[in-house]
Design an enzyme around this catalytic site. Structure first.
Site, PDB file in Angstrom:
ATOM      1  N   GLY A  52      34.290  68.978  37.634  1.00 20.93           N
ATOM      2  CA  GLY A  52      33.504  67.847  37.151  1.00 20.93           C
ATOM      3  C   GLY A  52      32.456  68.272  36.154  1.00 20.93           C
ATOM      4  N   ASN A  53      31.518  67.378  35.891  1.00 27.55           N
ATOM      5  CA  ASN A  53      30.443  67.686  34.951  1.00 27.55           C
ATOM      6  C   ASN A  53      29.159  67.027  35.452  1.00 27.55           C
ATOM      7  OD1 ASN A  53      30.106  64.930  33.615  1.00 27.55           O
ATOM      8  ND2 ASN A  53      32.288  65.329  33.309  1.00 27.55           N
TER       9      ASN A  53
END
Ligand code: CTP
Ligand code: CA
Length: 225
Positions: A33-34
């Protein structure tokens, strides 16, 4: 900047906003993810709704609640976000791509939890490119006069170099406007304020804004024809 209450100048307009960050699964319990919190996109959705627009918010793992008065479509991965954006984007007057979309996803997703026992001391992940949703959207016809706005989160510290990246990206993506903001370990993500420069397709600086994410949202929406 002072908070200025805008009139209901977007009454009747259909505004599609993406917000948050996509997650790409590795196995049933893990993902890549980020750090996007979704705050800027949510602020744009809220500001557009307050200005009278009919808002669809495509929400990818928001860290904050979606605003009242908008239609929420939840998505997980970049490919899910693509499906929703291409479907909803066909009837939108304005599309704002504020979501942080994963550029790559794991080539394979394990059916069961990846176990250390089977991996040993190293685990190598192979990632493949995700589709570029914004480029696909601008390449397909939409409503007459549709405005497409992209975002570029860059870690480049030098202002001129940052703008050069933004100009190149605006041209490459075929967007009408590109919102450039600097991100880093402490800037941009998960913060309450933001600072942006907006460049046009042709590379001109059309506005600069800083302040709360709501103030920045209104400054962006002020640019709509
Ligand atoms: N975007 C998209 N689809 C992707 C990646 C990004 O639609 N697969 C959108 C983002 O939502 C954003 C814009 O494209 O509005 C720019 O994203 P950014 O990550 O800055 O640009 P990239 O083209 O992915 O280039 P890079 O990350 O290599 O700088
Ligand atoms: Ca990217």
């Amino acid at each position: 900047a002072l908070a200025v209450v805008r009139p209901r100048d977007l009454l009747g307009r259909r505004v599609l906003v993406t917000a948050g960050g996509t997650r790409e699964p590795l196995d049933p319990v893990r993902f890549i993810g980020n750090r996007s919190s979704g705050r800027q996109g949510v602020a744009i959705a809220a500001a557009a709704a307050a200005r009278g627009a009919e808002v669809v918010l495509v929400a990818a793992h928001l860290e904050i609640p979606a605003p009242q008065g908008v239609t929420v479509r939840e998505v997980g991965t970049a490919r899910e976000l693509r499906e929703t954006v291409l479907a909803e984007g066909a009837t939108a007057d304005v599309v704002v791509m504020a979501a942080a979309v994963a550029d790559y996803r794991p080539e394979t997703v394990a059916d069961a939890k990846i176990k250390k026992e089977a991996q040993g001391e190293e685990l190598v992940l192979r990632l493949v490119r995700n589709p570029d949703i914004l480029s696909e959207l601008t390449a397909t016809p939409g409503r007459d006069g549709r405005t497409v706005i992209g975002f570029a989160a860059e870690t480049e510290p030098d202002r001129d170099a940052l703008l050069a990246l933004g100009r190149a990206k605006a041209a490459r993506k075929g967007v009408d406007l590109l919102v450039v903001n600097r991100v880093g370990w402490t800037e941009g993500f998960a913060t309450e304020s933001n600072a942006i420069v907006v460049v046009s397709k042709g590379g001109d600086i059309v506005t600069e804004a800083s302040g709360s994410k709501r103030q920045v949202a209104d400054a962006i929406l002020d640019l709509l024809p």
